[in-house]
Scaffold this motif. Structure first.
Motif, PDB file in Angstrom:
ATOM      1  N   ALA A  28       0.828  -1.208   0.000  1.00  0.00           N
ATOM      2  CA  ALA A  28       0.000   0.000   0.000  1.00  0.00           C
ATOM      3  C   ALA A  28       0.863   1.260   0.000  1.00  0.00           C
ATOM      4  O   ALA A  28       0.546   2.245  -0.678  1.00  0.00           O
ATOM      5  N   MET A  29       1.980   1.239   0.751  1.00  0.00           N
ATOM      6  CA  MET A  29       2.880   2.391   0.774  1.00  0.00           C
ATOM      7  C   MET A  29       3.537   2.596  -0.589  1.00  0.00           C
ATOM      8  O   MET A  29       3.694   3.728  -1.047  1.00  0.00           O
ATOM      9  N   PHE A  30       3.932   1.504  -1.225  1.00  0.00           N
ATOM     10  CA  PHE A  30       4.517   1.604  -2.564  1.00  0.00           C
ATOM     11  C   PHE A  30       3.507   2.221  -3.533  1.00  0.00           C
ATOM     12  O   PHE A  30       3.840   3.131  -4.299  1.00  0.00           O
ATOM     13  N   THR A  31       2.280   1.738  -3.490  1.00  0.00           N
ATOM     14  CA  THR A  31       1.232   2.260  -4.361  1.00  0.00           C
ATOM     15  C   THR A  31       0.968   3.734  -4.071  1.00  0.00           C
ATOM     16  O   THR A  31       0.812   4.539  -4.997  1.00  0.00           O
ATOM     17  N   ALA A  32       0.945   4.096  -2.786  1.00  0.00           N
ATOM     18  CA  ALA A  32       0.736   5.497  -2.418  1.00  0.00           C
ATOM     19  C   ALA A  32       1.898   6.361  -2.903  1.00  0.00           C
ATOM     20  O   ALA A  32       1.692   7.504  -3.346  1.00  0.00           O
ATOM     21  N   GLY A  33       3.105   5.844  -2.841  1.00  0.00           N
ATOM     22  CA  GLY A  33       4.265   6.594  -3.329  1.00  0.00           C
ATOM     23  C   GLY A  33       4.202   6.835  -4.819  1.00  0.00           C
ATOM     24  O   GLY A  33       4.483   7.941  -5.293  1.00  0.00           O
ATOM     25  N   VAL A  34       3.837   5.814  -5.566  1.00  0.00           N
ATOM     26  CA  VAL A  34       3.703   5.963  -7.017  1.00  0.00           C
ATOM     27  C   VAL A  34       2.606   6.970  -7.344  1.00  0.00           C
ATOM     28  O   VAL A  34       2.776   7.849  -8.201  1.00  0.00           O
ATOM     29  N   SER A  35       1.484   6.878  -6.635  1.00  0.00           N
ATOM     30  CA  SER A  35       0.390   7.819  -6.905  1.00  0.00           C
ATOM     31  C   SER A  35       0.791   9.243  -6.535  1.00  0.00           C
ATOM     32  O   SER A  35       0.397  10.197  -7.210  1.00  0.00           O
ATOM     33  N   ASP A  37       3.815  10.443  -6.779  1.00  0.00           N
ATOM     34  CA  ASP A  37       4.691  10.884  -7.878  1.00  0.00           C
ATOM     35  C   ASP A  37       3.874  11.298  -9.101  1.00  0.00           C
ATOM     36  O   ASP A  37       4.173  12.311  -9.743  1.00  0.00           O
ATOM     37  N   VAL A  38       2.846  10.531  -9.412  1.00  0.00           N
ATOM     38  CA  VAL A  38       1.970  10.890 -10.533  1.00  0.00           C
ATOM     39  C   VAL A  38       1.320  12.237 -10.259  1.00  0.00           C
ATOM     40  O   VAL A  38       1.277  13.123 -11.129  1.00  0.00           O
ATOM     41  N   LEU A  39       0.820  12.424  -9.035  1.00  0.00           N
ATOM     42  CA  LEU A  39       0.211  13.700  -8.668  1.00  0.00           C
ATOM     43  C   LEU A  39       1.214  14.842  -8.817  1.00  0.00           C
ATOM     44  O   LEU A  39       0.885  15.900  -9.354  1.00  0.00           O
ATOM     45  N   GLY A  40       2.442  14.646  -8.363  1.00  0.00           N
ATOM     46  CA  GLY A  40       3.454  15.695  -8.446  1.00  0.00           C
ATOM     47  C   GLY A  40       3.752  16.113  -9.871  1.00  0.00           C
ATOM     48  O   GLY A  40       3.859  17.312 -10.175  1.00  0.00           O
ATOM     49  N   VAL A  41       3.862  15.147 -10.750  1.00  0.00           N
ATOM     50  CA  VAL A  41       4.141  15.460 -12.164  1.00  0.00           C
ATOM     51  C   VAL A  41       2.954  16.190 -12.786  1.00  0.00           C
ATOM     52  O   VAL A  41       3.127  17.214 -13.470  1.00  0.00           O
ATOM     53  N   LEU A  42       1.763  15.694 -12.542  1.00  0.00           N
ATOM     54  CA  LEU A  42       0.585  16.346 -13.104  1.00  0.00           C
ATOM     55  C   LEU A  42       0.390  17.746 -12.532  1.00  0.00           C
ATOM     56  O   LEU A  42       0.009  18.682 -13.249  1.00  0.00           O
ATOM     57  N   TRP A  43       0.653  17.909 -11.227  1.00  0.00           N
ATOM     58  CA  TRP A  43       0.512  19.221 -10.592  1.00  0.00           C
ATOM     59  C   TRP A  43       1.509  20.216 -11.192  1.00  0.00           C
ATOM     60  O   TRP A  43       1.140  21.337 -11.553  1.00  0.00           O
TER      61      TRP A  43
END
Length: 107
Positions: A28-35, A37-43
């Motif tokens: 779950a932490m790995f998945t949250a980390g990836v998400s 990162d996706v949020l950071g790039v999109l932001w």
């Protein structure tokens, strides 16, 4: 899309609250980390696309300051809020109710 990427961040806290197995919390932490990162790039992409160049440094400064200024407070209240992982889901859902968020599209 970016707002939806915040949903997985509630999972690790919820799993900690129910004393789930360590391997499940790690996934779950790995998945949250990836998400995150996706949020950071999109932001970052959205900020650069939507903010005029002459205002970009000021807006970025305010954004970064706002992101970090509450970090000490969040560490103070992390334990009481850990049981309330549903707040992440509610806050994300509330953001999705804003028409400006739902209607923002890439050119």
């Amino acid at each position: 899309m970016a707002v939806l990427a915040t949903f997985p961040t509630a999972a690790p806290v919820a799993l900690l609250g129910v004393r789930a197995p360590v391997w499940l919390i790690a996934v779950a932490m790995f998945t949250a980390g990836v998400s995150s990162d996706v949020l950071g790039v999109l932001w970052s992409t959205t900020i650069h696309r939507e903010i005029p160049e002459e205002s970009l440094s000021r807006v970025s400064s305010y954004d970064y300051f706002g992101s970090l200024s509450f970090a000490p407070l969040s560490l103070l209240i992390a334990e009481p809020l850990a049981a309330a992982a549903g707040l992440v889901v509610l806050a994300t859902g509330a953001v999705l109710l804003a028409p400006g968020v739902r209607r923002l599209t890439a050119p």
